[in-house]
Design an enzyme around this catalytic site. Structure first.
Site, mmCIF file in Angstrom:
data_model
loop_
_atom_site.group_PDB
_atom_site.id
_atom_site.type_symbol
_atom_site.label_atom_id
_atom_site.label_comp_id
_atom_site.label_asym_id
_atom_site.label_seq_id
_atom_site.Cartn_x
_atom_site.Cartn_y
_atom_site.Cartn_z
ATOM 1 C CE LYS A 28 -4.818 -1.357 1.832
ATOM 2 N NZ LYS A 28 -4.231 -3.247 1.564
ATOM 3 C CD GLU A 57 -4.303 6.093 3.522
ATOM 4 O OE1 GLU A 57 -3.644 6.497 2.493
ATOM 5 O OE2 GLU A 57 -5.184 5.472 3.574
ATOM 6 N NE ARG A 92 -8.360 -9.310 -4.970
ATOM 7 C CZ ARG A 92 -9.413 -8.657 -5.139
ATOM 8 N NH1 ARG A 92 -10.846 -8.913 -5.958
ATOM 9 N NH2 ARG A 92 -10.098 -8.190 -3.172
#
Length: 445
Positions: free
Chosen positions: A116, A200, A293
């Site tokens: 991430k 974050e 995906r």
């Protein structure tokens, strides 16, 4: 076109991939665990191979067993579905090193988006908006506290290698951060083998909106609209719809353009999803992560765009052009997907068991992607998803009305199930008005 395809997954997504493969004349090969031997996807494949016991590590995540199955059946390609090995870059590399076609993005793109922090940095460099946060792992609690002080509380504490809503915690102040940092780090080490932690900005009221992208064989990246995914429990989705009732035409243009830039930044091929957080009332959005995906909720995009995304995936993997004109994409109508899980409708805790009654709703604009039939057993070894009930209509109010009827017509007994929750949701004023956010279920409960 690919001639033979091994589906390295189970349940509804394996069944759904097999359906497209057989329609295209592609020989479909299933792999299954001992626990799944009687499920529909095994019987509907042209060939099936048992790859181990119920434990996913010994079956669906067993690289050696899956590659051995591919070799013994003469498979030409492998489709990983979602979950299990679908976002495992090492598996993708091994598949291609074995001379097989990997139906998914390149291993380098999977690696780039799998972390991430690395993904955030790449997206920022590509001009994709990212939320205030750390550009490198918070190596210890001291670093996490310093980062949170700069970002401002509340903050989200995330496992850098996490995904699927797992490995996250919210800290409203320093005391909470001390607890959440240790908790998330320990969870990340145990679940992902990587204890790296990202700090974050946390937005208490936010919407979760994502964009379906498709990297074509000729190198272009196209965006196939957005999906609204804000009905969530424990950071995991229960309902998805397209288009989002929160996205204006001007915001949609910016959102889709950012998603295309995100794909181009990693030379993306095949299907993927760029997930974003949208701040209500501001038209401000931030990159959250990229899922490298096919998504669980891909049917709503298929219905709005009139496409088969699995077919498009196979065409990209085979080096073929898409079935559609990338310069003339034309979405129409509204689609809603409800995830029918084997869980109680109040606390959403798993409730596996033998399916005594299973009668799927039918009719115009109703689609059910299911992994089970009457008499099957939903075991505790895997995700609780039993089926996806998807409806389509010309307008959102018509789609909601159609969903209400379909939920009422779905006869399901045996395992616990969340159909009663959907009855409640589809009559909830906040949901029907389209003004909801990710805290909706919390307020309903």
């Amino acid at each position: 076109m690919i001639e033979s395809l091994l589906v390295a997954n189970r349940g509804e997504i394996a069944r759904r991939i097999i359906r497209t493969a057989r329609r295209l004349g592609v020989r479909a090969i299933a792999v299954h665990s001992e626990a799944d031997a009687d499920l529909p996807f095994v019987h509907e494949a042209d060939e099936a191979v048992c790859v181990g016991p119920a434990n996913p590590a010994q079956s669906y995540r067993n690289t050696e067993a899956i590659l051995a199955a591919a070799a013994s059946t003469g498979a030409q390609a492998i489709h990983p579905g979602y979950g299990f090995l679908s976002e495992n870059a090492d598996f993708a590399r091994t598949v291609e090193a074995s001379g097989l076609i990997w139906v998914g993005p390149g291993a380098d793109a999977i690696s780039a988006m799998g972390d991430k922090i690395n993904a955030r940095n790449l997206m920022a460099a590509a001009g994709v908006p990212v939320a205030p946060g750390t550009t490198e792992p918070a190596a210890d609690l001291t670093a996490a506290l310093a980062a949170a002080g700069e970002i401002g509380y509340p903050v989200m504490v995330k496992a850098a290698a996490g995904g699927g809503g797992m490995g996250m915690g919210v800290a409203a102040d320093e005391d909470a951060l001390r607890t959440e940092y240790d908790k998330v780090r320990a969870f990340a080490e145990r679940m992902f083998g990587d204890g790296s932690v990202l700090i974050e900005r946390y937005f208490p009221r936010v919407r979760h909106v994502e964009v379906q992208i498709l990297g074509l064989a000729d190198g272009r990246v196209v965006a196939l609209g957005e999906r609204e995914c804000s009905v969530q429990r424990r950071n995991q989705k229960l309902v998805e719809e397209s288009p989002s009732p929160a996205v204006s035409p001007e915001l949609r243009e910016r959102l889709l353009a950012a998603a295309v830039r995100a794909g181009e930044a990693v030379d993306y091929r095949n299907a993927g999803t760029v997930e974003c957080l949208l701040v209500p009332g501001t038209d401000e959005f931030f990159f959250l992560e990229m899922n490298t995906r096919l998504q669980v909720e891909h049917p709503v995009t298929e219905l709005v765009y009139g496409l088969d995304l699995v077919e498009e995936q196979l065409r990209v993997a085979a080096g073929l052009a898409p079935t559609f004109d990338p310069d003339a994409l034309s979405p129409r109508g509204h689609a809603i997907e409800l995830r029918i899980n084997a869980e109680d409708p109040k606390r959403f805790l798993p409730g596996p068991g033998v399916i005594k009654t299973w009668v799927e709703p039918t009719g115009e604009g109703v689609r059910v992607d299911s992994g089970y039939v009457e008499g099957n057993t939903v075991t505790p070894f895997y995700d609780s998803l039993m089926a996806k009930l998807v409806v389509y209509a010309e307008t959102r109010p018509e789609a909601i009305a159609r969903a209400r009827t379909a939920v009422a017509d779905f006869a399901l007994t045996g395992p616990k199930n969340n159909l009663p929750f959907f009855t409640e949701l589809l009559n909830n004023q906040e949901f029907t008005s389209g003004t909801y956010d990710t805290t909706l279920i919390t307020r309903m409960r």
